[in-house]
Design a protein around this motif. Structure first.
Motif, PDB file in Angstrom:
ATOM      1  N   MET A   1       0.843  -1.164   0.000  1.00  0.00           N
ATOM      2  CA  MET A   1       0.000   0.000   0.000  1.00  0.00           C
ATOM      3  C   MET A   1       0.894   1.235   0.000  1.00  0.00           C
ATOM      4  SD  MET A   1      -3.354   1.380   1.286  1.00  0.00           S
ATOM      5  CE  MET A   1      -3.960  -0.223   1.566  1.00  0.00           C
ATOM      6  N   ILE A   2       0.576   2.154  -0.878  1.00  0.00           N
ATOM      7  CA  ILE A   2       1.346   3.383  -0.984  1.00  0.00           C
ATOM      8  C   ILE A   2       0.412   4.557  -0.717  1.00  0.00           C
ATOM      9  CG2 ILE A   2       2.742   4.832  -2.500  1.00  0.00           C
ATOM     10  CD1 ILE A   2       3.564   2.247  -3.928  1.00  0.00           C
ATOM     11  N   ILE A   3       0.861   5.454   0.147  1.00  0.00           N
ATOM     12  CA  ILE A   3       0.080   6.629   0.520  1.00  0.00           C
ATOM     13  C   ILE A   3       0.850   7.856   0.072  1.00  0.00           C
ATOM     14  CG2 ILE A   3      -0.991   7.877   2.435  1.00  0.00           C
ATOM     15  CD1 ILE A   3      -0.865   5.110   3.951  1.00  0.00           C
ATOM     16  N   ILE A   4       0.150   8.746  -0.645  1.00  0.00           N
ATOM     17  CA  ILE A   4       0.787   9.932  -1.194  1.00  0.00           C
ATOM     18  C   ILE A   4       0.083  11.168  -0.662  1.00  0.00           C
ATOM     19  CG2 ILE A   4       1.424  11.177  -3.300  1.00  0.00           C
ATOM     20  CD1 ILE A   4       0.502   7.614  -3.751  1.00  0.00           C
ATOM     21  N   TYR A   5       0.847  12.074  -0.062  1.00  0.00           N
ATOM     22  CA  TYR A   5       0.324  13.321   0.489  1.00  0.00           C
ATOM     23  C   TYR A   5       0.898  14.508  -0.268  1.00  0.00           C
ATOM     24  CZ  TYR A   5      -0.365  10.346   4.628  1.00  0.00           C
ATOM     25  OH  TYR A   5      -0.705   9.332   5.485  1.00  0.00           O
ATOM     26  N   GLY A   6       0.079  15.524  -0.435  1.00  0.00           N
ATOM     27  CA  GLY A   6       0.555  16.759  -1.041  1.00  0.00           C
ATOM     28  C   GLY A   6      -0.529  17.819  -0.998  1.00  0.00           C
ATOM     29  N   ILE A   7      -0.173  19.027  -1.372  1.00  0.00           N
ATOM     30  CA  ILE A   7      -1.157  20.116  -1.441  1.00  0.00           C
ATOM     31  C   ILE A   7      -2.057  19.838  -2.636  1.00  0.00           C
ATOM     32  CG2 ILE A   7      -1.472  22.596  -1.812  1.00  0.00           C
ATOM     33  CD1 ILE A   7       1.190  22.996  -0.352  1.00  0.00           C
ATOM     34  N   LYS A   8      -3.360  19.875  -2.410  1.00  0.00           N
ATOM     35  CA  LYS A   8      -4.300  19.402  -3.427  1.00  0.00           C
ATOM     36  C   LYS A   8      -4.183  20.136  -4.759  1.00  0.00           C
ATOM     37  CE  LYS A   8      -8.509  21.990  -2.398  1.00  0.00           C
ATOM     38  NZ  LYS A   8      -9.919  21.865  -2.076  1.00  0.00           N
ATOM     39  N   ASN A   9      -3.907  21.426  -4.749  1.00  0.00           N
ATOM     40  CA  ASN A   9      -3.809  22.166  -6.010  1.00  0.00           C
ATOM     41  C   ASN A   9      -2.636  21.691  -6.857  1.00  0.00           C
ATOM     42  OD1 ASN A   9      -6.041  23.663  -5.306  1.00  0.00           O
ATOM     43  ND2 ASN A   9      -4.860  25.434  -4.614  1.00  0.00           N
ATOM     44  N   ASN A  10      -1.632  21.109  -6.227  1.00  0.00           N
ATOM     45  CA  ASN A  10      -0.473  20.577  -6.948  1.00  0.00           C
ATOM     46  C   ASN A  10      -0.585  19.075  -7.188  1.00  0.00           C
ATOM     47  OD1 ASN A  10       1.265  23.007  -7.121  1.00  0.00           O
ATOM     48  ND2 ASN A  10       1.067  22.907  -4.919  1.00  0.00           N
ATOM     49  N   LEU A  11      -1.184  18.370  -6.239  1.00  0.00           N
ATOM     50  CA  LEU A  11      -1.241  16.910  -6.330  1.00  0.00           C
ATOM     51  C   LEU A  11      -2.351  16.427  -7.266  1.00  0.00           C
ATOM     52  CD1 LEU A  11      -0.030  14.262  -5.328  1.00  0.00           C
ATOM     53  CD2 LEU A  11      -1.557  14.388  -3.347  1.00  0.00           C
ATOM     54  N   ILE A  64       5.646   4.160   1.475  1.00  0.00           N
ATOM     55  CA  ILE A  64       5.531   2.833   0.884  1.00  0.00           C
ATOM     56  C   ILE A  64       5.479   1.818   2.021  1.00  0.00           C
ATOM     57  CG2 ILE A  64       6.612   1.124  -0.620  1.00  0.00           C
ATOM     58  CD1 ILE A  64       8.043   3.569  -1.967  1.00  0.00           C
ATOM     59  N   ASN A  65       4.363   1.139   2.156  1.00  0.00           N
ATOM     60  CA  ASN A  65       4.192   0.104   3.166  1.00  0.00           C
ATOM     61  C   ASN A  65       4.333  -1.248   2.482  1.00  0.00           C
ATOM     62  OD1 ASN A  65       3.183   1.559   5.719  1.00  0.00           O
ATOM     63  ND2 ASN A  65       1.999   2.471   4.060  1.00  0.00           N
ATOM     64  N   MET A  66       5.217  -2.094   3.011  1.00  0.00           N
ATOM     65  CA  MET A  66       5.410  -3.398   2.397  1.00  0.00           C
ATOM     66  C   MET A  66       5.905  -4.418   3.418  1.00  0.00           C
ATOM     67  SD  MET A  66       8.656  -2.646  -0.056  1.00  0.00           S
ATOM     68  CE  MET A  66      10.207  -2.032   0.557  1.00  0.00           C
ATOM     69  N   MET A  67       5.758  -5.687   3.037  1.00  0.00           N
ATOM     70  CA  MET A  67       6.242  -6.761   3.893  1.00  0.00           C
ATOM     71  C   MET A  67       7.763  -6.747   3.931  1.00  0.00           C
ATOM     72  SD  MET A  67       3.904 -10.140   3.376  1.00  0.00           S
ATOM     73  CE  MET A  67       3.306  -9.988   1.704  1.00  0.00           C
ATOM     74  N   GLN A  68       8.311  -7.104   5.069  1.00  0.00           N
ATOM     75  CA  GLN A  68       9.763  -7.216   5.205  1.00  0.00           C
ATOM     76  C   GLN A  68      10.289  -8.296   4.283  1.00  0.00           C
ATOM     77  OE1 GLN A  68      10.251  -8.063   9.369  1.00  0.00           O
ATOM     78  NE2 GLN A  68      10.722  -5.938   9.855  1.00  0.00           N
ATOM     79  N   GLY A  69      11.534  -8.131   3.870  1.00  0.00           N
ATOM     80  CA  GLY A  69      12.175  -9.180   3.103  1.00  0.00           C
ATOM     81  C   GLY A  69      13.056  -8.674   1.981  1.00  0.00           C
ATOM     82  N   ARG A  70      12.845  -7.433   1.540  1.00  0.00           N
ATOM     83  CA  ARG A  70      13.684  -6.909   0.458  1.00  0.00           C
ATOM     84  C   ARG A  70      15.048  -6.501   1.004  1.00  0.00           C
ATOM     85  NH1 ARG A  70       7.993  -6.366  -0.170  1.00  0.00           N
ATOM     86  NH2 ARG A  70       7.498  -6.837  -2.334  1.00  0.00           N
ATOM     87  N   ARG A  71      16.057  -6.694   0.197  1.00  0.00           N
ATOM     88  CA  ARG A  71      17.414  -6.294   0.586  1.00  0.00           C
ATOM     89  C   ARG A  71      17.521  -4.774   0.624  1.00  0.00           C
ATOM     90  NH1 ARG A  71      20.269  -9.159  -4.206  1.00  0.00           N
ATOM     91  NH2 ARG A  71      19.164  -7.381  -4.946  1.00  0.00           N
ATOM     92  N   ASP A  72      18.463  -4.273   1.402  1.00  0.00           N
ATOM     93  CA  ASP A  72      18.691  -2.828   1.479  1.00  0.00           C
ATOM     94  C   ASP A  72      18.991  -2.253   0.096  1.00  0.00           C
ATOM     95  OD1 ASP A  72      18.296  -2.956   4.199  1.00  0.00           O
ATOM     96  OD2 ASP A  72      20.420  -2.769   4.713  1.00  0.00           O
TER      97      ASP A  72
END
Length: 128
Positions: A1-11, A64-72
């Motif tokens: 799940m990805i969450i994106i925040y910004g000022i509405k006039n720009n986003l 960015i919300n994700m399950m653990q497991g990806r390499r750095d």
């Protein structure tokens, strides 16, 4: 799940293209299929969105919300890819983009009636 925040006039005017860019980077760097797009946009009033003084009104936060497991190295490649592709496609400067990766153990994810550590039919790899 990805969450994106910004000022509405720009986003708002760039939401669709930004979603495409984010998904492109997720596909390329993590191997996620396109049908795993899970983006949530939170366009905010300027008076409700405080951000550092050295940023412009285009300042955008991507969680960015994700399950653990990806390499750095994989996570770093994703972050760098997002900076580059967002700037090249949308003209947003890296100084106006903040990216946060939040990882949780698979057992903390619930979808399709089970927890993430119980699922056996993912169409992508988590340990990349």
């Amino acid at each position: 799940m990805i969450i994106i925040y910004g000022i509405k006039n720009n986003l708002n005017p760039i939401k669709s293209r930004l979603s495409d860019v984010i998904q492109y980077c997720m596909n390329r760097e993590l191997g996620l299929p396109d049908d795993k797009r899970s983006h949530r946009f939170f366009p905010m009033e300027k008076e409700d969105f405080y951000y550092p003084g050295s940023r412009s009104d285009a300042y955008t936060v991507i969680e960015i919300n994700m399950m653990q497991g990806r390499r750095d190295e994989t996570k770093k490649a994703l972050i760098k890819s997002l900076f580059t592709e967002i700037e090249n496609t949308l003209g947003l400067l890296p100084v106006d983009i903040e990216i946060i990766i939040k990882e949780q153990p698979a057992h903390c994810w619930g979808f399709r009636g089970m927890t993430g550590d119980e699922v056996t039919d993912l169409t992508y790899q988590v340990k990349v």
